[in-house]
Design a protein around this motif. Structure first.
Motif, PDB file in Angstrom:
ATOM      1  N   TYR A 502      38.481  28.529   6.424  1.00  9.71           N
ATOM      2  CA  TYR A 502      37.039  28.259   6.544  1.00  9.71           C
ATOM      3  C   TYR A 502      36.609  27.271   5.443  1.00  9.71           C
ATOM      4  O   TYR A 502      35.801  26.367   5.677  1.00  9.71           O
ATOM      5  N   ALA A 503      37.191  27.418   4.251  1.00 12.11           N
ATOM      6  CA  ALA A 503      36.877  26.494   3.153  1.00 12.11           C
ATOM      7  C   ALA A 503      37.235  25.060   3.541  1.00 12.11           C
ATOM      8  O   ALA A 503      36.474  24.119   3.276  1.00 12.11           O
ATOM      9  N   LYS A 505      37.357  23.866   6.519  1.00 11.60           N
ATOM     10  CA  LYS A 505      36.417  23.425   7.559  1.00 11.60           C
ATOM     11  C   LYS A 505      35.105  22.953   6.912  1.00 11.60           C
ATOM     12  O   LYS A 505      34.562  21.897   7.258  1.00 11.60           O
ATOM     13  N   VAL A 506      34.628  23.731   5.930  1.00  7.96           N
ATOM     14  CA  VAL A 506      33.381  23.356   5.250  1.00  7.96           C
ATOM     15  C   VAL A 506      33.565  22.034   4.499  1.00  7.96           C
ATOM     16  O   VAL A 506      32.729  21.137   4.547  1.00  7.96           O
ATOM     17  N   ALA A 507      34.723  21.900   3.835  1.00 14.52           N
ATOM     18  CA  ALA A 507      35.002  20.666   3.083  1.00 14.52           C
ATOM     19  C   ALA A 507      34.982  19.459   4.014  1.00 14.52           C
ATOM     20  O   ALA A 507      34.498  18.386   3.646  1.00 14.52           O
ATOM     21  N   LYS A 508      35.495  19.650   5.200  1.00 10.54           N
ATOM     22  CA  LYS A 508      35.532  18.557   6.166  1.00 10.54           C
ATOM     23  C   LYS A 508      34.109  18.134   6.548  1.00 10.54           C
ATOM     24  O   LYS A 508      33.803  16.950   6.647  1.00 10.54           O
ATOM     25  N   GLU A 509      33.260  19.116   6.724  1.00 10.30           N
ATOM     26  CA  GLU A 509      31.874  18.791   7.079  1.00 10.30           C
ATOM     27  C   GLU A 509      31.139  18.108   5.937  1.00 10.30           C
ATOM     28  O   GLU A 509      30.170  17.391   6.143  1.00 10.30           O
ATOM     29  N   LEU A 510      31.623  18.369   4.712  1.00  8.84           N
ATOM     30  CA  LEU A 510      30.979  17.763   3.541  1.00  8.84           C
ATOM     31  C   LEU A 510      31.747  16.532   3.060  1.00  8.84           C
ATOM     32  O   LEU A 510      31.625  16.109   1.915  1.00  8.84           O
ATOM     33  N   ALA A 511      32.539  15.954   3.974  1.00  6.39           N
ATOM     34  CA  ALA A 511      33.456  14.886   3.572  1.00  6.39           C
ATOM     35  C   ALA A 511      32.746  13.659   2.998  1.00  6.39           C
ATOM     36  O   ALA A 511      33.364  12.824   2.342  1.00  6.39           O
ATOM     37  N   ALA A 512      31.440  13.542   3.237  1.00  5.57           N
ATOM     38  CA  ALA A 512      30.710  12.390   2.693  1.00  5.57           C
ATOM     39  C   ALA A 512      30.548  12.508   1.175  1.00  5.57           C
ATOM     40  O   ALA A 512      30.150  11.553   0.508  1.00  5.57           O
ATOM     41  N   PHE A 513      30.846  13.679   0.646  1.00  3.14           N
ATOM     42  CA  PHE A 513      30.684  13.910  -0.798  1.00  3.14           C
ATOM     43  C   PHE A 513      32.038  14.137  -1.449  1.00  3.14           C
ATOM     44  O   PHE A 513      33.043  14.305  -0.768  1.00  3.14           O
ATOM     45  N   ARG A 514      32.043  14.175  -2.798  1.00  2.81           N
ATOM     46  CA  ARG A 514      33.304  14.416  -3.518  1.00  2.81           C
ATOM     47  C   ARG A 514      33.468  15.926  -3.711  1.00  2.81           C
ATOM     48  O   ARG A 514      32.776  16.539  -4.525  1.00  2.81           O
ATOM     49  N   GLU A 516      35.946  19.463  -4.015  1.00  2.14           N
ATOM     50  CA  GLU A 516      37.234  20.035  -4.419  1.00  2.14           C
ATOM     51  C   GLU A 516      37.266  21.492  -3.960  1.00  2.14           C
ATOM     52  O   GLU A 516      36.263  22.188  -4.088  1.00  2.14           O
ATOM     53  N   ILE A 517      38.419  21.931  -3.444  1.00  2.81           N
ATOM     54  CA  ILE A 517      38.551  23.354  -3.097  1.00  2.81           C
ATOM     55  C   ILE A 517      39.372  24.011  -4.203  1.00  2.81           C
ATOM     56  O   ILE A 517      40.444  23.528  -4.546  1.00  2.81           O
ATOM     57  N   ILE A 540      30.179  26.261  -4.114  1.00  5.15           N
ATOM     58  CA  ILE A 540      29.994  26.994  -2.857  1.00  5.15           C
ATOM     59  C   ILE A 540      31.002  28.138  -2.807  1.00  5.15           C
ATOM     60  O   ILE A 540      32.203  27.924  -3.022  1.00  5.15           O
ATOM     61  N   VAL A 541      30.508  29.343  -2.570  1.00  6.30           N
ATOM     62  CA  VAL A 541      31.399  30.500  -2.476  1.00  6.30           C
ATOM     63  C   VAL A 541      31.440  30.947  -1.017  1.00  6.30           C
ATOM     64  O   VAL A 541      30.406  31.085  -0.372  1.00  6.30           O
ATOM     65  N   LEU A 542      32.672  31.132  -0.511  1.00  7.47           N
ATOM     66  CA  LEU A 542      32.823  31.495   0.894  1.00  7.47           C
ATOM     67  C   LEU A 542      33.618  32.798   1.045  1.00  7.47           C
ATOM     68  O   LEU A 542      34.754  32.890   0.578  1.00  7.47           O
ATOM     69  N   GLY A 543      32.984  33.803   1.682  1.00  7.01           N
ATOM     70  CA  GLY A 543      33.642  35.086   1.936  1.00  7.01           C
ATOM     71  C   GLY A 543      33.489  35.472   3.396  1.00  7.01           C
ATOM     72  O   GLY A 543      33.166  34.617   4.246  1.00  7.01           O
ATOM     73  N   ASP A 544      33.695  36.753   3.685  1.00 11.43           N
ATOM     74  CA  ASP A 544      33.603  37.245   5.074  1.00 11.43           C
ATOM     75  C   ASP A 544      32.257  36.949   5.697  1.00 11.43           C
ATOM     76  O   ASP A 544      32.157  36.436   6.795  1.00 11.43           O
ATOM     77  N   LYS A 545      31.213  37.283   4.929  1.00 10.97           N
ATOM     78  CA  LYS A 545      29.860  37.166   5.473  1.00 10.97           C
ATOM     79  C   LYS A 545      29.570  35.720   5.870  1.00 10.97           C
ATOM     80  O   LYS A 545      29.096  35.448   6.977  1.00 10.97           O
ATOM     81  N   GLU A 546      29.907  34.793   4.955  1.00  7.71           N
ATOM     82  CA  GLU A 546      29.658  33.365   5.219  1.00  7.71           C
ATOM     83  C   GLU A 546      30.450  32.910   6.455  1.00  7.71           C
ATOM     84  O   GLU A 546      29.927  32.207   7.312  1.00  7.71           O
TER      85      GLU A 546
END
Ligand code: ZN
Ligand code: ZN
Length: 579
Positions: A502-503, A505-514, A516-517, A540-546
């Protein structure tokens, strides 16, 4: 600060230096004295001593100074005739002072006496040591300093002191120094991984890491974007040139030993460019120019090289290879005003982005009217140019204050001074008129009547040297850069391994920015803390709920608050911060 107040403070500071010397002579009767002037924030005094001072000496010296202050000793002036002065100094074994007295005009030799202490000095001083009773002063450090600043001379020991009108002011200064140390760009540059040095590469030659390079590139993009709006075109020139280029421009003379010379076995001889202007004149000179072609505006961000003697180890403030953002406009005299106004607008736009505009002063640096021989160019050109800059200052409400004798060799200029977050003055941007360089290079254009005319060259610096500017920004922002400058803009932290996909996937959507995971096998708390130390604007913190709700939980730099929202909502906010 008014000049009068400034002078009073300098007098106080310099008088404090006398007490330092008096205290040193009590401790080391054989000490030889160098000089002891007032400087920014305090004073220093140079000594030739029988042993090396250690930090523990400073409180002992301070105690002796305090005792002298208590005694309420007057500073008594005595005019002494040259031979007598020499005799006195010789007898006292004060070799350095003896050297100084020989350079003084015979009718201007004065000694000042405070208690048992006598010093060759031109003054002025406070009336009595008691005036220092309510002042805030402190000895701050010991350093080495060559006599008369020359490496060929003996290295003396220099004691620095801070000195202010009141004890409160000293306290404020000390707090500022602690803050400055925390913000020191050498320390933060390492912690934030922005630049490094290598023994193998050499001192004074910083290497920008990927993160530091991002900052440098973003600054360059920002300046160039603004300058393009005002008609600047980018050029690119080599680092080398024949020395003749700089002989004509006058820089060979000006920089002398500071020029790096480069030669090949095949007999080629070049110098590394100490400035960029001369190369750019040759692009102008490559074609016939008509009055209709002007103004022609070039900009360039490139390295220039100076073999400066003093190197600040590990820092960006003094380096041999300096990346300079430089730009020039070649224009007709009737276009100068608009050109200068545009450059002032560029400076305003850029420093507004950095958040420094508004807290600035402008200086109109003009000739030293008593010494016209110090400058190149005709009186008419100078009169005209200075008048024009004055008009611009009025029309643009810059409130420029005139400073006589501060002009460049070839023309008057507008200098901008800003204050950084710690209240320190920073003078970087400048706009300078230059009638001389185009004439030296025989640059011309043809006017309406087909006559050959010299253009005017307007030089401008926006951020000056990237190295100095980045050092300034690191300290100004204490490493917490604005979003558009941050090397890492967003750190994504998946709570557990199952959230890694999921991280991504989120990074991909934010690809316009710099982005780091940080999916290292470390605790969540530790990873959040590290993102904080690295001063990342968003974590950005990503867990089950997110993952289940297809949302993200965001923590903004400097707050403890967590906000959960859709990715699209964050993108909307961030888009505004990047443009
Ligand atoms: Zn003095
Ligand atoms: Zn220039």
């Amino acid at each position: 600060m008014s000049n009068e107040k400034n002078n009073r403070l300098d007098t106080l500071r310099h008088s404090c230096a006398h007490l330092l010397a008096a205290a040193i002579l009590e401790m080391f009767p054989e000490a030889k004295l160098g000089v002891g002037p007032a400087v920014d924030n305090g004073f220093y005094y140079d000594f030739d001593l029988p042993r090396t001072l250690i930090p523990e000496d400073l409180p002992l010296i301070e105690e002796k100074m305090k005792a002298l202050i208590k005694q309420d000793l007057p500073f008594e002036k005595e005019e002494v005739e040259l031979n007598k002065a020499k005799e006195l100094l010789e007898k006292a074994g004060q070799d350095y002072k003896l050297e100084l007295v020989k350079d003084l005009p015979a009718d201007e030799i004065t000694f000042y006496k405070t208690g048992n202490f006598v010093d060759l000095c031109k003054g002025p001083h406070i009336k009595s040591t008691k005036e220092l009773e309510n002042a805030g002063w402190k000895l701050t450090k010991i350093a080495g300093a060559y006599w008369r600043g020359s490496e060929e001379n003996k290295m003396l020991q220099r004691i620095y002191g801070a000195c202010f009108q009141t004890k409160d002011e000293l306290k404020q200064y000390e707090e500022m120094m602690i803050e400055a140390e925390k913000r020191d760009h050498r320390k933060l540059g390492k912690e934030l991984d922005l630049f490094v040095f290598s023994d193998l590469v050499g001192p004074g030659l910083p290497l920008y890491t990927p993160k530091g390079t991002i900052i440098k590139d973003e600054l360059q993009k920002k300046v160039e974007k603004i300058c393009r709006q005002y008609g600047f075109q980018k050029v690119s020139c080599p680092s080398l040139a024949k020395i003749d280029l700089f002989k004509i421009s006058g820089h060979a003379d000006k920089f002398g030993d500071e020029l790096f010379r480069v030669s090949s076995q095949g007999g080629l001889n070049f110098v590394l460019k100490p400035v960029q202007c001369p190369h750019q004149t040759q692009i102008y000179a490559s074609k016939m120019r008509s009055y209709k072609d002007l103004p022609i505006r070039y900009m360039e961000s490139d390295k220039q090289y100076r073999a400066e003697k003093t190197g600040e180890v590990g820092g960006l403030s003094r380096v041999f290879a300096i990346t300079v953002e430089d730009g020039h406009s070649f224009c007709r005299i009737d276009q100068v005003k608009e050109e200068v106004m545009n450059m002032v607008k560029i400076i305003k736009d850029f420093y507004s982005e950095i958040g420094m505009w508004g807290n600035h002063k402008v200086s109109l640096s003009v000739r030293d009217y008593d010494h016209p021989e110090k400058y190149i160019g005709t009186k008419e050109d100078w009169d005209h140019a200075e008048r024009m800059l004055e008009e611009i200052s009025n029309e643009m409400e810059l409130g420029a204050i005139k400073h006589e004798g501060e002009a460049a060799l070839y023309g008057p200029k507008l200098d901008f001074m800003f204050k950084d977050a710690m209240g320190r003055d920073v003078q970087i941007p400048t706009v300078q008129l230059d009638f001389a360089t185009p004439k030296r290079f025989e640059l011309t254009y043809t006017d309406e009547n087909n006559e050959s005319i010299s253009p005017v060259m307007v030089h401008r610096a926006i951020l000056g040297s990237y190295e100095r500017f980045i050092a300034l920004l690191i300290e100004h922002f204490a490493g917490a850069f604005p979003f558009w400058l941050s090397p890492t803009q967003i750190t994504i932290i998946p709570v557990a391994e199952v959230h890694n996909e999921y991280a991504k996937k989120v990074a991909k959507e934010l690809a316009a920015f710099r982005v780091e995971i940080d999916s290292r096998n470390e605790s969540l708390g530790k990873r959040i803390r590290e993102a904080e130390i690295k001063k990342t604007p968003y974590t950005i913190v990503l867990g089950d709920k997110e993952e289940n709700d297809q949302t993200i939980t965001i923590r903004t730099r400097g707050t403890k608050e967590l906000v959960t929202q859709k990715i699209s909502e964050l993108i909307e906010i961030l888009d505004e911060k990047t443009c």
